[in-house]
Design a protein around this motif. Structure first.
Motif, PDB file in Angstrom:
ATOM      1  N   LEU A  98       0.962  -1.289  -0.240  1.00 36.06           N
ATOM      2  CA  LEU A  98       0.039   0.143  -0.104  1.00 36.06           C
ATOM      3  C   LEU A  98       0.710   1.002   0.043  1.00 36.06           C
ATOM      4  O   LEU A  98       0.690   2.109  -0.483  1.00 36.06           O
ATOM      5  N   LEU A  99       2.121   1.308   0.744  1.00 32.47           N
ATOM      6  CA  LEU A  99       2.639   2.393   0.851  1.00 32.47           C
ATOM      7  C   LEU A  99       3.820   2.588  -0.031  1.00 32.47           C
ATOM      8  O   LEU A  99       4.410   3.506  -0.130  1.00 32.47           O
ATOM      9  N   SER A 100       4.037   1.520  -1.242  1.00 33.37           N
ATOM     10  CA  SER A 100       5.269   1.682  -1.928  1.00 33.37           C
ATOM     11  C   SER A 100       4.402   2.314  -3.175  1.00 33.37           C
ATOM     12  O   SER A 100       5.553   3.281  -4.032  1.00 33.37           O
ATOM     13  N   ALA A 101       3.453   2.704  -3.568  1.00 40.67           N
ATOM     14  CA  ALA A 101       2.898   3.495  -4.526  1.00 40.67           C
ATOM     15  C   ALA A 101       2.380   4.750  -3.852  1.00 40.67           C
ATOM     16  O   ALA A 101       2.142   5.033  -2.714  1.00 40.67           O
ATOM     17  N   GLU A 102       2.165   5.718  -4.911  1.00 40.21           N
ATOM     18  CA  GLU A 102       1.676   7.117  -4.162  1.00 40.21           C
ATOM     19  C   GLU A 102       0.282   6.892  -3.602  1.00 40.21           C
ATOM     20  O   GLU A 102      -0.722   6.135  -4.280  1.00 40.21           O
ATOM     21  N   PRO A 103      -0.086   7.364  -2.321  1.00 42.95           N
ATOM     22  CA  PRO A 103      -1.201   7.104  -1.985  1.00 42.95           C
ATOM     23  C   PRO A 103      -2.481   7.816  -2.583  1.00 42.95           C
ATOM     24  O   PRO A 103      -2.168   8.940  -3.084  1.00 42.95           O
ATOM     25  N   TYR A 145     -13.777   4.142   1.517  1.00 42.18           N
ATOM     26  CA  TYR A 145     -12.338   4.230   1.250  1.00 42.18           C
ATOM     27  C   TYR A 145     -11.737   2.608   1.351  1.00 42.18           C
ATOM     28  O   TYR A 145     -10.479   2.449   0.966  1.00 42.18           O
ATOM     29  N   TRP A 146     -12.507   1.519   1.609  1.00 39.91           N
ATOM     30  CA  TRP A 146     -11.898   0.378   1.718  1.00 39.91           C
ATOM     31  C   TRP A 146     -11.429  -0.028   0.210  1.00 39.91           C
ATOM     32  O   TRP A 146     -10.893  -1.013   0.155  1.00 39.91           O
ATOM     33  N   VAL A 147     -12.434   0.413  -0.500  1.00 41.73           N
ATOM     34  CA  VAL A 147     -12.261   0.065  -1.853  1.00 41.73           C
ATOM     35  C   VAL A 147     -10.915   0.695  -2.642  1.00 41.73           C
ATOM     36  O   VAL A 147     -10.684   0.283  -3.788  1.00 41.73           O
ATOM     37  N   LEU A 148     -10.394   1.529  -2.005  1.00 38.17           N
ATOM     38  CA  LEU A 148      -9.094   2.256  -2.324  1.00 38.17           C
ATOM     39  C   LEU A 148      -8.024   1.395  -1.915  1.00 38.17           C
ATOM     40  O   LEU A 148      -6.726   1.615  -2.222  1.00 38.17           O
ATOM     41  N   MET A 149      -8.149   0.332  -0.946  1.00 36.28           N
ATOM     42  CA  MET A 149      -6.962  -0.393  -0.494  1.00 36.28           C
ATOM     43  C   MET A 149      -7.092  -1.814  -0.868  1.00 36.28           C
ATOM     44  O   MET A 149      -7.995  -2.583  -0.442  1.00 36.28           O
ATOM     45  N   PRO A 150      -5.963  -2.234  -1.546  1.00 38.69           N
ATOM     46  CA  PRO A 150      -6.011  -3.508  -2.019  1.00 38.69           C
ATOM     47  C   PRO A 150      -5.855  -4.392  -1.056  1.00 38.69           C
ATOM     48  O   PRO A 150      -5.133  -4.210   0.264  1.00 38.69           O
ATOM     49  N   GLY A 151      -6.305  -5.569  -1.200  1.00 36.88           N
ATOM     50  CA  GLY A 151      -6.082  -6.639  -0.266  1.00 36.88           C
ATOM     51  C   GLY A 151      -7.266  -6.735   1.037  1.00 36.88           C
ATOM     52  O   GLY A 151      -7.195  -7.784   1.686  1.00 36.88           O
ATOM     53  N   PHE A 152      -8.249  -6.152   0.549  1.00 38.50           N
ATOM     54  CA  PHE A 152      -9.567  -6.087   1.645  1.00 38.50           C
ATOM     55  C   PHE A 152     -10.745  -6.535   0.871  1.00 38.50           C
ATOM     56  O   PHE A 152     -11.784  -6.079   1.398  1.00 38.50           O
TER      57      PHE A 152
END
Length: 347
Positions: free
Chosen positions: A18-23, A291-298
């Motif tokens: 998540l933190l490797s790319a631009e948020p 906002y959870w749809v913007l976070m991969p893995g959930f």
């Protein structure tokens, strides 16, 4: 003490990815207001307090986003004509808790901004609704709409790195913004935004197949809702309709019982999350789906939600079930961060 190595690996991989790319850039329009202000809804408040829990949850994961603005009290309640400044309330209620715990969060996870600020909605006192006959060529009376427009026009925003406008209540301010841009020849600016709406359409919950628009957040300003849906159908804006997947996926699939949620109370942000709206044995933070749809893995991502404002029963049912399956993981992640906010390192 036994440590689940696989859990640690998975958590580390998720956080690093998540933190490797631009948020993602985020702007929030919420109907949230001080829940101690008496009102006539079923909770005895002016506005449904579910956004209190959704906001506390957002602050716990704020390092995953570039928060550009949070507008509060974007609502149509006559009582708000004389209520105190809700930005001041939000700064004290959420801001103080966040500032108190951000250092502990950054010690473990990094990437949290030093501060989070709030703005009071331009429609809070007027309770104004969208007028399709108004061209909204001037935004002089709509400072929180103008603020988003001004931010979207800056050089660091582009169609490849857009602002995700999270809509947690009525669609009045987003509709005014879109109408202004189309009126004044700024359609290109709309390409720099993605609108992500919570439950402004559903054939499965509240609404019906014949009238999916018969849901609370759409009825709140029906003309604004209809306008944005029509513009999205013409591909003039990107509009992701979550439907009720937050309520009937994340919330319905959540761990149940006070024992689980008592563990959140070790931190101030965790306490706000639990106390915002605790109902039927769990926390109601249904707007958090945006906002959870913007976070991969959930579970559900924006790729799973059409960009044209549509929300078919098949799509909503699939996304609801996916979020339900991932709900425990979502809540465990919030609990982990709540414990870190309290300075209590996770096992």
């Amino acid at each position: 003490m036994r440590i689940c190595f696989l859990c640690l690996v998975l958590t580390t991989c998720i956080s690093e990815s998540l933190l490797s790319a631009e948020p993602p850039k985020v702007w929030i329009y919420s109907d949230i207001s001080d829940p101690t202000l008496a009102g006539n809804n079923k909770e005895g408040t002016i506005n449904d307090p579910d956004d209190v829990s959704a906001m506390a949850g957002y602050l716990l994961v704020a390092n995953e986003f570039d928060t550009l603005g949070i507008v509060v009290a974007s609502t149509h309640r006559d009582e708000h004509a004389t209520t105190p400044d809700q930005a001041v309330w939000a700064d004290q209620y959420f801001g103080d808790a966040y500032r108190n715990e951000v250092a502990a969060l950054n010690e473990s996870l990094d990437g949290y901004p030093a501060d989070i600020t709030f703005q009071q909605s331009c429609i809070k006192e007027s309770a104004e609704r969208f007028d399709p006959q108004n061209d909204y060529a001037s935004l002089d009376s709509y400072d929180t709409v103008a603020a988003l427009l001004n931010r979207a026009e800056q050089d660091d925003v582009s169609p490849a790195d857009p602002i995700h406008v999270l809509c947690w209540g009525s669609l009045t301010e987003p509709a005014i913004l879109v109408k202004h841009c189309l009126t004044t020849g700024k359609a290109n600016v709309l390409n720099r935004m993605k609108f992500i709406a919570h439950w402004t359409n559903s054939s499965l919950h509240q609404g019906t197949p014949a009238h999916p628009e018969h849901v609370a957040n759409c009825r709140e300003d029906a003309k604004a809702c209809a306008y944005l849906k029509s513009v999205a159908a013409q591909s003039k804006i990107v509009y992701h309709e979550c439907g009720a997947i937050g309520q009937h996926g994340i919330v319905s699939g959540a761990p149940s019982g006070k024992d689980y949620y008592e563990a959140f109370r070790t931190s101030r942000l965790g306490t706000l999350f639990v106390e915002g709206k605790f109902a039927y044995g769990s926390v109601d933070h249904s707007d958090s789906a945006t906002y959870w749809v913007l976070m991969p893995g959930f579970g559900v991502t924006l790729d799973d939600i059409p960009a044209d404002g549509t929300n078919t029963p098949a799509v909503e049912r699939a996304n609801e079930q996916t979020f339900r399956k991932h709900s425990r993981r979502i809540h465990d992640e919030l609990l982990r961060r709540s414990q870190l906010a309290a300075g209590d390192p996770a096992d």
